[in-house]
Design an enzyme around this catalytic site. Structure first.
Site, short mmCIF file in Angstrom:
data_model
loop_
_atom_site.label_atom_id
_atom_site.label_comp_id
_atom_site.label_asym_id
_atom_site.label_seq_id
_atom_site.Cartn_x
_atom_site.Cartn_y
_atom_site.Cartn_z
N CYS A 4 -6.26 -5.20 -7.65
CA CYS A 4 -6.09 -4.75 -6.29
C CYS A 4 -5.61 -5.92 -5.51
CB CYS A 4 -7.35 -3.92 -5.65
SG CYS A 4 -8.96 -5.22 -5.89
N HIS A 5 -5.59 -7.19 -6.06
CA HIS A 5 -5.22 -8.28 -5.24
C HIS A 5 -3.83 -8.30 -5.22
CE1 HIS A 5 -5.74 -9.46 -9.26
NE2 HIS A 5 -4.63 -10.25 -9.16
N ASN B 28 -12.31 -0.66 -4.91
CA ASN B 28 -12.23 -0.84 -6.18
C ASN B 28 -13.48 -1.31 -7.11
OD1 ASN B 28 -11.53 -1.75 -8.94
ND2 ASN B 28 -9.82 -3.30 -8.12
N GLU C 81 -1.53 -16.40 -9.76
CA GLU C 81 -0.32 -15.68 -10.70
C GLU C 81 0.94 -16.05 -10.35
OE1 GLU C 81 -0.86 -11.47 -10.28
OE2 GLU C 81 -2.99 -11.36 -11.23
N TYR D 225 0.84 -1.13 0.05
CA TYR D 225 -0.05 0.08 0.00
C TYR D 225 0.88 1.25 0.07
CZ TYR D 225 -4.08 -3.00 0.87
OH TYR D 225 -4.87 -4.14 0.81
#
Lengths: 162, 208
Positions: B174-175, B166, B201, B143
């Site tokens: 945003c993850h 979001n 990912e 963040y």
């Protein structure tokens, strides 16, 4: 009430379709043959969606039934249909025989005023006064037409071959 | 309604409308709702590998992805309030968005360009989302790093709020934003979904 253009108080239109799709179908089908009723149903909701951000009443069902009534008249005028000549092959091909077909077929055999009174009062649940405003009649005449219509409907449905 | 308004002869029973009939009618409405008659917002449901999603789009692009836990009524009402009240379920109009999400969750890094409508985010939150879209697949930022990249290094909390609100989770990643202590932190779709997306990912496979 605040400005009718304020969209913040409007529920999503899909909720209107979910809540009133069934009653609008019964009105359209009560007034029209199967295929024309389908057109009238989608045209009713299309017109209602177009006007939804400006509608500021609280009687959504009555508003939709009014639109459906007008759409049904448009369809009848456009097709210049004879009301007693409905429920031909398309109906019988799509809907199973039985009470379902009997009610719509019987409704189609009522005189126009009785048909409208029965559909709007008994199928749509509108008060006699609202039906009168919709059809350009009087509450007393609507009451009589609905009553006569129901009696005739029952006679037609018991005579209907099963 | 018949019972409450007695007449001399009782109204015959009105047959129940089969659900299939109403679905077929609804499809006619969807097909007709184009051009000048297009709704403000199209939406559909999607049963995805990370649970039920609601996907909504305007004529410009995908405007909202919502997790089931956000509550459909609240999500649709917010869309009606903030975009327009003509909100219509039109599954056929959202095939591209559904295909994108399914491909992404199946491990495709960049399924294909997807038109987005970011009108639900404004000002600082929108600029945070713009920075987020630049975070590469498989990478993480904190963040604090995101705040710095948005030229607001002290606005860490505001960045957290921007992520938490979001409107396009999964699509705008945003993850990929995690806490400075290394923990994954909270997520709109639930902390466990965030962990699974990060694993997806990292490994190319979404864990169960």
């Amino acid at each position: 009430m605040t400005a009718s253009t304020d969209p913040a108080t409007k529920e999503p239109f899909e909720r209107v379709v979910q809540a009133h799709g069934d009653v609008v179908w019964k009105v359209c089908r009560g007034l029209l043959p199967q295929h024309d009723a389908e057109d009238a149903w989608s045209e009713t909701f299309l017109a209602a969606m177009r006007a939804w951000d400006r509608f500021d009443g609280d009687r959504v069902r009555g508003w939709l039934v009014t639109i459906a009534h007008r759409k049904a008249l448009d369809v009848l005028r456009a097709g210049a249909r004879v009301e007693t000549r409905e429920d031909g092959p398309p109906d019988r091909a799509v809907e199973p025989p039985g009470r379902d077909l009997d009610l719509w077929a019987a409704l189609a055999r009522l005189p126009a005023a009785q048909r409208a009174a029965v559909v709007h009062h008994h199928l749509a649940g509108l008060p006699h006064a609202d039906v009168a405003a919709l059809t350009g009649s009087t509450p007393a005449a609507v009451r009589k037409a609905a009553s006569d219509g129901v009696r005739r409907l029952r006679a037609l449905m018991t005579e209907e071959p099963r | 309604m018949t019972e409450s308004t007695p007449t001399e002869a009782a109204m015959p029973t009105v047959p129940a409308t089969p659900p299939q009939r109403l679905e077929a009618l609804h499809r006619r409405l969807e097909a007709a709702a184009t051009g000048d008659d297009a709704p403000d917002v199209h939406y559909r449901h999607l049963d995805s590998a990370v649970g039920g999603l609601l996907v909504a789009a305007t004529e410009q692009g995908v405007v909202r992805v919502a997790f089931a836990r956000e509550g459909e009524d609240a999500v649709l009402q917010a869309l009606a309030d903030r975009v327009g009240p003509r909100v219509l379920r039109t599954p056929g109009r959202l095939d591209a968005a559904a295909a994108w999400l399914e491909a992404y969750l199946a491990g495709r890094r960049q399924p294909f360009p997807l038109a987005l409508d970011t009108r639900l985010a404004r000002g600082f939150r929108l600029s945070v989302l713009d920075r987020l879209r630049e975070v590469p697949y498989g990478e993480r930022v904190t963040y604090a790093q995101l705040a710095a990249s948005a030229d607001a290094p002290r606005a860490v909390r505001a960045v957290g709020t921007a992520c938490a609100t979001n409107p396009l989770p999964i699509v705008i990643p945003c993850h990929r934003v995690t806490r400075s202590d290394g923990s994954t932190g909270a997520y709109l779709g639930g902390a466990e979904v965030k962990v699974r997306l990060l694993e997806l990912e990292r490994t190319g496979r979404l864990p169960d």
